[in-house]
Design a protein around this motif. Structure first.
Motif, PDB file in Angstrom:
ATOM      1  N   LEU A   1      52.033  68.888  13.094  1.00 27.36           N
ATOM      2  CA  LEU A   1      51.563  68.580  14.442  1.00 27.36           C
ATOM      3  C   LEU A   1      51.483  67.073  14.653  1.00 27.36           C
ATOM      4  O   LEU A   1      51.858  66.565  15.716  1.00 27.36           O
ATOM      5  CB  LEU A   1      50.197  69.228  14.689  1.00 27.36           C
ATOM      6  CG  LEU A   1      50.178  70.756  14.732  1.00 27.36           C
ATOM      7  CD1 LEU A   1      48.743  71.264  14.730  1.00 27.36           C
ATOM      8  CD2 LEU A   1      50.944  71.276  15.936  1.00 27.36           C
ATOM      9  N   LYS A   2      51.023  66.365  13.647  1.00 28.83           N
ATOM     10  CA  LYS A   2      50.922  64.908  13.734  1.00 28.83           C
ATOM     11  C   LYS A   2      52.297  64.289  13.961  1.00 28.83           C
ATOM     12  O   LYS A   2      52.429  63.304  14.688  1.00 28.83           O
ATOM     13  CB  LYS A   2      50.292  64.349  12.455  1.00 28.83           C
ATOM     14  CG  LYS A   2      50.037  62.868  12.497  1.00 28.83           C
ATOM     15  CD  LYS A   2      49.349  62.386  11.246  1.00 28.83           C
ATOM     16  CE  LYS A   2      49.108  60.891  11.324  1.00 28.83           C
ATOM     17  NZ  LYS A   2      48.427  60.396  10.122  1.00 28.83           N
TER      18      LYS A   2
ATOM     19  N   SER B   1      45.597  72.636  21.395  1.00 25.99           N
ATOM     20  CA  SER B   1      45.478  71.650  22.465  1.00 25.99           C
ATOM     21  C   SER B   1      45.996  70.340  21.890  1.00 25.99           C
ATOM     22  O   SER B   1      45.283  69.644  21.156  1.00 25.99           O
ATOM     23  CB  SER B   1      44.027  71.510  22.922  1.00 25.99           C
ATOM     24  OG  SER B   1      43.937  70.496  23.907  1.00 25.99           O
ATOM     25  N   ILE B   2      47.253  70.054  22.191  1.00 26.22           N
ATOM     26  CA  ILE B   2      47.902  68.875  21.616  1.00 26.22           C
ATOM     27  C   ILE B   2      47.188  67.604  22.057  1.00 26.22           C
ATOM     28  O   ILE B   2      46.925  66.718  21.256  1.00 26.22           O
ATOM     29  CB  ILE B   2      49.401  68.840  22.012  1.00 26.22           C
ATOM     30  CG1 ILE B   2      50.113  70.123  21.564  1.00 26.22           C
ATOM     31  CG2 ILE B   2      50.083  67.600  21.462  1.00 26.22           C
ATOM     32  CD1 ILE B   2      50.002  70.441  20.093  1.00 26.22           C
ATOM     33  N   TYR B   3      46.867  67.529  23.345  1.00 26.86           N
ATOM     34  CA  TYR B   3      46.209  66.331  23.876  1.00 26.86           C
ATOM     35  C   TYR B   3      44.881  66.059  23.175  1.00 26.86           C
ATOM     36  O   TYR B   3      44.561  64.922  22.848  1.00 26.86           O
ATOM     37  CB  TYR B   3      45.999  66.472  25.387  1.00 26.86           C
ATOM     38  CG  TYR B   3      45.270  65.311  26.010  1.00 26.86           C
ATOM     39  CD1 TYR B   3      45.922  64.100  26.255  1.00 26.86           C
ATOM     40  CD2 TYR B   3      43.912  65.404  26.324  1.00 26.86           C
ATOM     41  CE1 TYR B   3      45.250  63.034  26.812  1.00 26.86           C
ATOM     42  CE2 TYR B   3      43.232  64.333  26.879  1.00 26.86           C
ATOM     43  CZ  TYR B   3      43.902  63.153  27.123  1.00 26.86           C
ATOM     44  OH  TYR B   3      43.236  62.091  27.658  1.00 26.86           O
ATOM     45  N   ASP B   4      44.108  67.118  22.940  1.00 26.35           N
ATOM     46  CA  ASP B   4      42.791  66.978  22.303  1.00 26.35           C
ATOM     47  C   ASP B   4      42.863  66.970  20.782  1.00 26.35           C
ATOM     48  O   ASP B   4      41.834  66.799  20.122  1.00 26.35           O
ATOM     49  CB  ASP B   4      41.868  68.115  22.750  1.00 26.35           C
ATOM     50  CG  ASP B   4      41.537  68.050  24.218  1.00 26.35           C
ATOM     51  OD1 ASP B   4      41.205  66.958  24.705  1.00 26.35           O
ATOM     52  OD2 ASP B   4      41.625  69.104  24.881  1.00 26.35           O
ATOM     53  N   ARG B   5      44.080  67.230  20.251  1.00 30.70           N
ATOM     54  CA  ARG B   5      44.267  67.317  18.798  1.00 30.70           C
ATOM     55  C   ARG B   5      43.322  68.369  18.210  1.00 30.70           C
ATOM     56  O   ARG B   5      42.570  68.117  17.277  1.00 30.70           O
ATOM     57  CB  ARG B   5      44.077  65.943  18.154  1.00 30.70           C
ATOM     58  CG  ARG B   5      45.072  64.919  18.660  1.00 30.70           C
ATOM     59  CD  ARG B   5      44.865  63.564  18.071  1.00 30.70           C
ATOM     60  NE  ARG B   5      45.066  63.643  16.627  1.00 30.70           N
ATOM     61  CZ  ARG B   5      44.660  62.722  15.770  1.00 30.70           C
ATOM     62  NH1 ARG B   5      44.046  61.655  16.201  1.00 30.70           N
ATOM     63  NH2 ARG B   5      44.878  62.870  14.488  1.00 30.70           N
ATOM     64  N   TYR B   6      43.387  69.561  18.783  1.00 35.11           N
ATOM     65  CA  TYR B   6      42.473  70.632  18.402  1.00 35.11           C
ATOM     66  C   TYR B   6      43.246  71.930  18.213  1.00 35.11           C
ATOM     67  O   TYR B   6      44.129  72.259  19.007  1.00 35.11           O
ATOM     68  CB  TYR B   6      41.406  70.816  19.495  1.00 35.11           C
ATOM     69  CG  TYR B   6      40.359  71.824  19.128  1.00 35.11           C
ATOM     70  CD1 TYR B   6      39.282  71.480  18.330  1.00 35.11           C
ATOM     71  CD2 TYR B   6      40.460  73.138  19.569  1.00 35.11           C
ATOM     72  CE1 TYR B   6      38.324  72.417  17.973  1.00 35.11           C
ATOM     73  CE2 TYR B   6      39.510  74.081  19.226  1.00 35.11           C
ATOM     74  CZ  TYR B   6      38.444  73.709  18.424  1.00 35.11           C
ATOM     75  OH  TYR B   6      37.515  74.638  18.086  1.00 35.11           O
TER      76      TYR B   6
ATOM     77  N   TYR C   1      56.077  70.597  16.583  1.00 37.51           N
ATOM     78  CA  TYR C   1      55.254  71.722  17.004  1.00 37.51           C
ATOM     79  C   TYR C   1      55.857  73.066  16.649  1.00 37.51           C
ATOM     80  O   TYR C   1      55.159  73.977  16.198  1.00 37.51           O
ATOM     81  CB  TYR C   1      54.966  71.647  18.502  1.00 37.51           C
ATOM     82  CG  TYR C   1      54.407  70.314  18.938  1.00 37.51           C
ATOM     83  CD1 TYR C   1      53.246  69.822  18.374  1.00 37.51           C
ATOM     84  CD2 TYR C   1      55.055  69.543  19.877  1.00 37.51           C
ATOM     85  CE1 TYR C   1      52.721  68.595  18.752  1.00 37.51           C
ATOM     86  CE2 TYR C   1      54.543  68.308  20.274  1.00 37.51           C
ATOM     87  CZ  TYR C   1      53.374  67.835  19.707  1.00 37.51           C
ATOM     88  OH  TYR C   1      52.870  66.627  20.083  1.00 37.51           O
TER      89      TYR C   1
ATOM     90  N   ARG D   1      54.607  65.683  15.571  1.00 40.73           N
ATOM     91  CA  ARG D   1      55.109  66.306  16.809  1.00 40.73           C
ATOM     92  C   ARG D   1      56.216  67.324  16.547  1.00 40.73           C
ATOM     93  O   ARG D   1      57.093  67.534  17.359  1.00 40.73           O
ATOM     94  CB  ARG D   1      55.575  65.246  17.799  1.00 40.73           C
ATOM     95  CG  ARG D   1      54.461  64.344  18.246  1.00 40.73           C
ATOM     96  CD  ARG D   1      54.900  63.351  19.251  1.00 40.73           C
ATOM     97  NE  ARG D   1      53.750  62.542  19.637  1.00 40.73           N
ATOM     98  CZ  ARG D   1      53.810  61.604  20.554  1.00 40.73           C
ATOM     99  NH1 ARG D   1      54.939  61.369  21.183  1.00 40.73           N
ATOM    100  NH2 ARG D   1      52.742  60.916  20.852  1.00 40.73           N
TER     101      ARG D   1
ATOM    102  N   LYS E   1      48.591  70.657  10.295  1.00 38.99           N
ATOM    103  CA  LYS E   1      48.246  69.318  10.781  1.00 38.99           C
ATOM    104  C   LYS E   1      49.326  68.263  10.544  1.00 38.99           C
ATOM    105  O   LYS E   1      49.638  67.504  11.468  1.00 38.99           O
ATOM    106  CB  LYS E   1      46.909  68.858  10.187  1.00 38.99           C
ATOM    107  CG  LYS E   1      45.723  69.543  10.825  1.00 38.99           C
ATOM    108  CD  LYS E   1      44.425  69.062  10.220  1.00 38.99           C
ATOM    109  CE  LYS E   1      43.243  69.765  10.849  1.00 38.99           C
ATOM    110  NZ  LYS E   1      41.973  69.320  10.263  1.00 38.99           N
TER     111      LYS E   1
END
Length: 80
Positions: free
Chosen positions: A71-72, A37-42, A76, A74, A68
């Motif tokens: 992902l940070k 969940s990119i928006y929730d950073r989960y 992905y 972006r 991480k």
């Protein structure tokens, strides 16, 4: 709290997706679902009983920790 809600929803969603899509080999109980969940950073890795023997919670945590930084940034596709 917020985290427990995201955590429980992620686990439920990953389980439902795995069952609906038939993840893994039929009859082998060897599926793995990576939930992001990119928006929730989960991030969450759902394993079955058989895959849990190889991809333990500890190892799954290391996989997510290694993802991480990408992902940070972006990145992905590289993270996955």
């Amino acid at each position: 709290g917020w985290f427990s809600s995201v955590d429980s929803e992620a686990k439920q969603f990953a389980t439902e997706i795995g069952e609906a899509w038939g993840v893994g080999d039929q009859g082998c109980n060897n599926g793995i679902v990576l939930f992001l969940s990119i928006y929730d950073r989960y991030a969450y890795i759902k394993t079955t009983d058989m895959t849990q023997k190889v991809l333990t919670d500890s190892l799954g945590g290391l996989v997510i920790d290694n993802m991480k930084p990408l992902l940070k940034d972006r990145r992905y596709d590289e993270a996955v």
